[in-house]
Every structure is written in C-alpha cells, then in structure tokens.
Design a protein around this motif. Structure first.
Motif, PDB file in Angstrom:
ATOM      1  N   LEU A   1      71.582  29.765  70.859  1.00 39.63           N
ATOM      2  CA  LEU A   1      71.047  30.501  69.706  1.00 39.63           C
ATOM      3  C   LEU A   1      69.769  29.819  69.192  1.00 39.63           C
ATOM      4  O   LEU A   1      68.799  30.485  68.823  1.00 39.63           O
ATOM      5  CB  LEU A   1      72.116  30.544  68.603  1.00 39.63           C
ATOM      6  CG  LEU A   1      71.894  31.465  67.415  1.00 39.63           C
ATOM      7  CD1 LEU A   1      71.699  32.903  67.869  1.00 39.63           C
ATOM      8  CD2 LEU A   1      73.088  31.374  66.452  1.00 39.63           C
ATOM      9  N   ALA A   2      69.785  28.505  69.188  1.00 36.38           N
ATOM     10  CA  ALA A   2      68.593  27.751  68.762  1.00 36.38           C
ATOM     11  C   ALA A   2      67.435  28.016  69.715  1.00 36.38           C
ATOM     12  O   ALA A   2      66.280  28.187  69.291  1.00 36.38           O
ATOM     13  CB  ALA A   2      68.906  26.260  68.695  1.00 36.38           C
ATOM     14  N   GLU A   3      67.737  28.079  71.000  1.00 35.67           N
ATOM     15  CA  GLU A   3      66.685  28.339  71.987  1.00 35.67           C
ATOM     16  C   GLU A   3      66.112  29.741  71.791  1.00 35.67           C
ATOM     17  O   GLU A   3      64.901  29.950  71.883  1.00 35.67           O
ATOM     18  CB  GLU A   3      67.250  28.170  73.397  1.00 35.67           C
ATOM     19  CG  GLU A   3      67.458  26.702  73.736  1.00 35.67           C
ATOM     20  CD  GLU A   3      68.348  26.470  74.950  1.00 35.67           C
ATOM     21  OE1 GLU A   3      68.383  25.329  75.422  1.00 35.67           O
ATOM     22  OE2 GLU A   3      69.016  27.408  75.404  1.00 35.67           O
ATOM     23  N   GLU A   4      66.997  30.663  71.507  1.00 39.14           N
ATOM     24  CA  GLU A   4      66.594  32.052  71.321  1.00 39.14           C
ATOM     25  C   GLU A   4      65.736  32.230  70.072  1.00 39.14           C
ATOM     26  O   GLU A   4      64.755  32.982  70.079  1.00 39.14           O
ATOM     27  CB  GLU A   4      67.884  32.869  71.193  1.00 39.14           C
ATOM     28  CG  GLU A   4      67.758  34.324  71.515  1.00 39.14           C
ATOM     29  CD  GLU A   4      69.105  35.021  71.308  1.00 39.14           C
ATOM     30  OE1 GLU A   4      70.147  34.478  71.734  1.00 39.14           O
ATOM     31  OE2 GLU A   4      69.089  36.102  70.705  1.00 39.14           O
ATOM     32  N   THR A   5      66.120  31.544  68.988  1.00 46.58           N
ATOM     33  CA  THR A   5      65.420  31.740  67.708  1.00 46.58           C
ATOM     34  C   THR A   5      64.258  30.773  67.512  1.00 46.58           C
ATOM     35  O   THR A   5      63.423  30.989  66.644  1.00 46.58           O
ATOM     36  CB  THR A   5      66.396  31.531  66.527  1.00 46.58           C
ATOM     37  OG1 THR A   5      66.953  30.212  66.627  1.00 46.58           O
ATOM     38  CG2 THR A   5      67.526  32.546  66.544  1.00 46.58           C
ATOM     39  N   GLY A   6      64.249  29.684  68.276  1.00 48.02           N
ATOM     40  CA  GLY A   6      63.204  28.676  68.097  1.00 48.02           C
ATOM     41  C   GLY A   6      63.420  27.780  66.890  1.00 48.02           C
ATOM     42  O   GLY A   6      62.550  26.995  66.523  1.00 48.02           O
ATOM     43  N   LEU A   7      64.597  27.875  66.272  1.00 50.47           N
ATOM     44  CA  LEU A   7      64.875  27.068  65.077  1.00 50.47           C
ATOM     45  C   LEU A   7      65.369  25.663  65.450  1.00 50.47           C
ATOM     46  O   LEU A   7      65.988  25.477  66.500  1.00 50.47           O
ATOM     47  CB  LEU A   7      65.936  27.761  64.220  1.00 50.47           C
ATOM     48  CG  LEU A   7      65.471  29.012  63.472  1.00 50.47           C
ATOM     49  CD1 LEU A   7      66.678  29.768  62.928  1.00 50.47           C
ATOM     50  CD2 LEU A   7      64.502  28.663  62.351  1.00 50.47           C
ATOM     51  N   PRO A   8      65.124  24.688  64.570  1.00 50.90           N
ATOM     52  CA  PRO A   8      65.668  23.351  64.810  1.00 50.90           C
ATOM     53  C   PRO A   8      67.179  23.332  64.579  1.00 50.90           C
ATOM     54  O   PRO A   8      67.741  24.287  64.028  1.00 50.90           O
ATOM     55  CB  PRO A   8      64.949  22.484  63.768  1.00 50.90           C
ATOM     56  CG  PRO A   8      64.510  23.411  62.703  1.00 50.90           C
ATOM     57  CD  PRO A   8      64.318  24.761  63.336  1.00 50.90           C
ATOM     58  N   ILE A   9      67.830  22.249  65.003  1.00 49.53           N
ATOM     59  CA  ILE A   9      69.284  22.136  64.852  1.00 49.53           C
ATOM     60  C   ILE A   9      69.660  20.933  63.989  1.00 49.53           C
ATOM     61  O   ILE A   9      68.891  19.972  63.880  1.00 49.53           O
ATOM     62  CB  ILE A   9      69.983  22.002  66.234  1.00 49.53           C
ATOM     63  CG1 ILE A   9      69.384  20.835  67.046  1.00 49.53           C
ATOM     64  CG2 ILE A   9      69.883  23.304  67.011  1.00 49.53           C
ATOM     65  CD1 ILE A   9      70.128  20.534  68.340  1.00 49.53           C
ATOM     66  N   VAL A  10      70.834  21.020  63.392  1.00 48.59           N
ATOM     67  CA  VAL A  10      71.410  19.905  62.637  1.00 48.59           C
ATOM     68  C   VAL A  10      72.704  19.547  63.352  1.00 48.59           C
ATOM     69  O   VAL A  10      73.630  20.369  63.436  1.00 48.59           O
ATOM     70  CB  VAL A  10      71.659  20.306  61.167  1.00 48.59           C
ATOM     71  CG1 VAL A  10      72.462  19.234  60.451  1.00 48.59           C
ATOM     72  CG2 VAL A  10      70.331  20.554  60.462  1.00 48.59           C
ATOM     73  N   VAL A  11      72.744  18.326  63.896  1.00 44.50           N
ATOM     74  CA  VAL A  11      73.844  17.931  64.782  1.00 44.50           C
ATOM     75  C   VAL A  11      74.818  16.980  64.098  1.00 44.50           C
ATOM     76  O   VAL A  11      74.421  15.962  63.531  1.00 44.50           O
ATOM     77  CB  VAL A  11      73.296  17.263  66.065  1.00 44.50           C
ATOM     78  CG1 VAL A  11      74.434  16.796  66.966  1.00 44.50           C
ATOM     79  CG2 VAL A  11      72.373  18.216  66.816  1.00 44.50           C
ATOM     80  N   HIS A  12      76.097  17.347  64.181  1.00 44.63           N
ATOM     81  CA  HIS A  12      77.190  16.494  63.714  1.00 44.63           C
ATOM     82  C   HIS A  12      77.856  15.914  64.958  1.00 44.63           C
ATOM     83  O   HIS A  12      78.303  16.656  65.826  1.00 44.63           O
ATOM     84  CB  HIS A  12      78.174  17.359  62.908  1.00 44.63           C
ATOM     85  CG  HIS A  12      79.453  16.673  62.554  1.00 44.63           C
ATOM     86  ND1 HIS A  12      79.723  16.212  61.282  1.00 44.63           N
ATOM     87  CD2 HIS A  12      80.552  16.373  63.300  1.00 44.63           C
ATOM     88  CE1 HIS A  12      80.927  15.661  61.260  1.00 44.63           C
ATOM     89  NE2 HIS A  12      81.460  15.743  62.477  1.00 44.63           N
ATOM     90  N   SER A  13      77.925  14.598  65.052  1.00 46.06           N
ATOM     91  CA  SER A  13      78.530  13.970  66.231  1.00 46.06           C
ATOM     92  C   SER A  13      79.349  12.771  65.801  1.00 46.06           C
ATOM     93  O   SER A  13      78.813  11.793  65.287  1.00 46.06           O
ATOM     94  CB  SER A  13      77.437  13.533  67.206  1.00 46.06           C
ATOM     95  OG  SER A  13      78.009  12.863  68.311  1.00 46.06           O
ATOM     96  N   ARG A  14      80.669  12.875  66.006  1.00 47.33           N
ATOM     97  CA  ARG A  14      81.544  11.777  65.599  1.00 47.33           C
ATOM     98  C   ARG A  14      82.446  11.362  66.747  1.00 47.33           C
ATOM     99  O   ARG A  14      83.168  12.175  67.302  1.00 47.33           O
ATOM    100  CB  ARG A  14      82.376  12.207  64.387  1.00 47.33           C
ATOM    101  CG  ARG A  14      82.253  11.143  63.333  1.00 47.33           C
ATOM    102  CD  ARG A  14      82.936  11.433  62.059  1.00 47.33           C
ATOM    103  NE  ARG A  14      83.557  10.169  61.624  1.00 47.33           N
ATOM    104  CZ  ARG A  14      84.512  10.081  60.730  1.00 47.33           C
ATOM    105  NH1 ARG A  14      84.986  11.154  60.174  1.00 47.33           N
ATOM    106  NH2 ARG A  14      85.003   8.901  60.407  1.00 47.33           N
ATOM    107  N   ASP A  15      82.375  10.091  67.097  1.00 47.37           N
ATOM    108  CA  ASP A  15      83.152   9.532  68.214  1.00 47.37           C
ATOM    109  C   ASP A  15      82.956  10.359  69.482  1.00 47.37           C
ATOM    110  O   ASP A  15      83.889  10.517  70.281  1.00 47.37           O
ATOM    111  CB  ASP A  15      84.649   9.461  67.869  1.00 47.37           C
ATOM    112  CG  ASP A  15      84.939   8.455  66.773  1.00 47.37           C
ATOM    113  OD1 ASP A  15      84.021   7.703  66.393  1.00 47.37           O
ATOM    114  OD2 ASP A  15      86.079   8.411  66.282  1.00 47.37           O
TER     115      ASP A  15
END
Ligand code: ZN
Ligand code: ZN
Length: 251
Positions: A116-130
């Motif tokens: 979806l980010a690739e399609e819209t060109g929008l940046p992403i906010v990533v949550h990554s835990r362990d």
C-alpha cells in the motif's frame, strides 16, 4: 518541536484532551503526529487531524491487530489515505514480544501494508519488537525506503542496518531511563538529519515523569536527553528533529 508518534486519540485523554494539547503547544510543539493502527483508532486520528491543522494522522494496521486485516479494511484505509490530513501508513510491522497473532499472519499484513505504501508513495511508521531480523528482511523485499523506525529498542548495529536502507530512527522515553543504555548508544550512530523524537504516549513517559500518563509536551524531555548526549543545545536538536519530521511527513 514535533512529537512524531503519539496516540492522543486514546480514551485516557477524553477528560482533558484540550488542556493536554494546550500544554504541548505552550511548550513549543508545532505538530503532533497522531498514530492509528486499527479501524477505530484510524478514524479517530483522522477526526482529530481534521479539527486541528497542527495534528496529522497516520493510518494502518498494527501487528497486534493483524487479525483485523481484511480487503474491506484495506480499501477503507486506502480511501482515508487520500485525505490531506493523512501523512503516512502506520503503525505497521512485527511484534514477537506480545505475540498476539502468529508470525505468518503478521508477515502477511506487514507485506500488504508495505505494498500500500508503494502504491500511494507515502512514508511508513514501523513498529518492531523482538523481531529485528524479520522486520529488516521484509523491509528489504519492498521498495519503500522512507519512514520512521519508531520507539527504537535494538542496538547500534541494528540501527545502522535500518539507516542504510534509508529510514529515520526514532527514540522515546527509555532514552531517559537509567536502564536505557542500549537506546542511548544506538542513538549515537544516528546522523542528526535522520533522527526523530517521539513520546509514543500514553505509554512510557520519560524521566522525570516515568510511571505516569505520558503526553506530547514531554517530548521536550526526550529532546533534551539527545541534546545532552550529543553535546548540542536544545535549539540545535529542536531545529534538526523538527526539520526531519517536516520533510518526512511533508508537513
Ligand atoms: Zn509501536
Ligand atoms: Zn505507537
């Protein structure tokens, strides 16, 4: 100053949201990025952003809500992302710490949101835990390279890997904690033009508010911790992180 990751739509602010926001503006914040992550939270974030030009919304499906994913929800988010108040897709990613949903389902949803980010060109906010290795591996499979790795909890070497891909690295409360040594050393490898600050409120209030309800005005304490670590003035950190957030989220 910008709090680049806040959940100000949560019910814990229902009683005093206006006063809480006023404290933030009074302390020099010029924007708050309000993060969604499920159907209801996305709609609430968008509503707050529509009512205040200094609040912008990030919409997506949090890995702890991966079970909510459906084509319908994806279509709804896609429509909402067309609004000018929506500035990024998030928070999305992987969470093996709380492990509410099987890894396979989290991967599937993360891939869908990245597409979806690739399609819209929008940046992403990533949550990554362990989930450092899998997060990195999945990000490498996609072309989106702009975004925030939020509430960074890994070590300096890991930070370098995300930076190499092009992402911004963002720190919250633990950088002020006595036991936040890993976050402090990781922050040292982040160039000033790729650094973001956030509260991730209402969680993890920074010192000296640790243990209480967090709020965007406390992002100043987090910026002050960075200033001290880097031997810079508050104004220098303020200028850098404000600039970075404005560019990333096109504010
Ligand atoms: Zn998160
Ligand atoms: Zn969050």
């Amino acid at each position: 100053m910008i709090d680049s990751h806040a959940h100000i739509q949560f019910e814990v602010y229902d009683e005093d949201r206006e006063a809480m926001l006023k404290r933030a503006w009074d302390r020099g914040l010029d924007h708050i990025i309000c993060i969604g992550g499920e159907k209801k939270r996305n709609a609430q974030a968008l509503e707050l952003a529509k009512n205040c030009g200094k609040i912008r919304a990030v919409l997506g499906i949090h890995p702890l809500n991966a079970g909510d994913y459906s084509k319908e929800l994806e279509e709804e988010i896609k429509e909402q992302l067309k609004m000018k108040e929506a500035v990024a897709i998030g928070e999305i990613g992987l969470d093996y710490h709380n492990n509410v949903y099987p890894k396979e389902l989290q991967w599937e949803v993360f891939h869908a949101e990245l597409s979806l980010a690739e399609e819209t060109g929008l940046p992403i906010v990533v949550h990554s835990r362990d989930a450092y290795e899998d997060t990195l591996a999945i990000l490498k499979e996609h072309t989106v390279k702009k975004g925030q790795i939020h509430c960074f909890s890994y070590d300096a070497e890991c930070a370098e890997e995300f930076l190499a891909l092009g992402f911004h690295v963002s720190f919250c409360g633990p950088i002020t904690f006595k036991n936040g040594q890993q976050q402090r050393s990781a922050s040292q490898v982040v160039p000033l033009d790729r650094l973001l600050v956030e509260t991730d409120c209402p969680y993890m209030a920074p010192e000296p508010h640790r243990g209480t309800r967090n709020e965007p005005s406390y992002v100043v304490e987090i910026a002050l911790a960075h200033a001290k670590l880097r031997g810079l003035s508050y104004d220098e950190i303020d200028r850098a992180v404000t600039d970075n957030a404005k560019k990333l989220f096109m504010l």
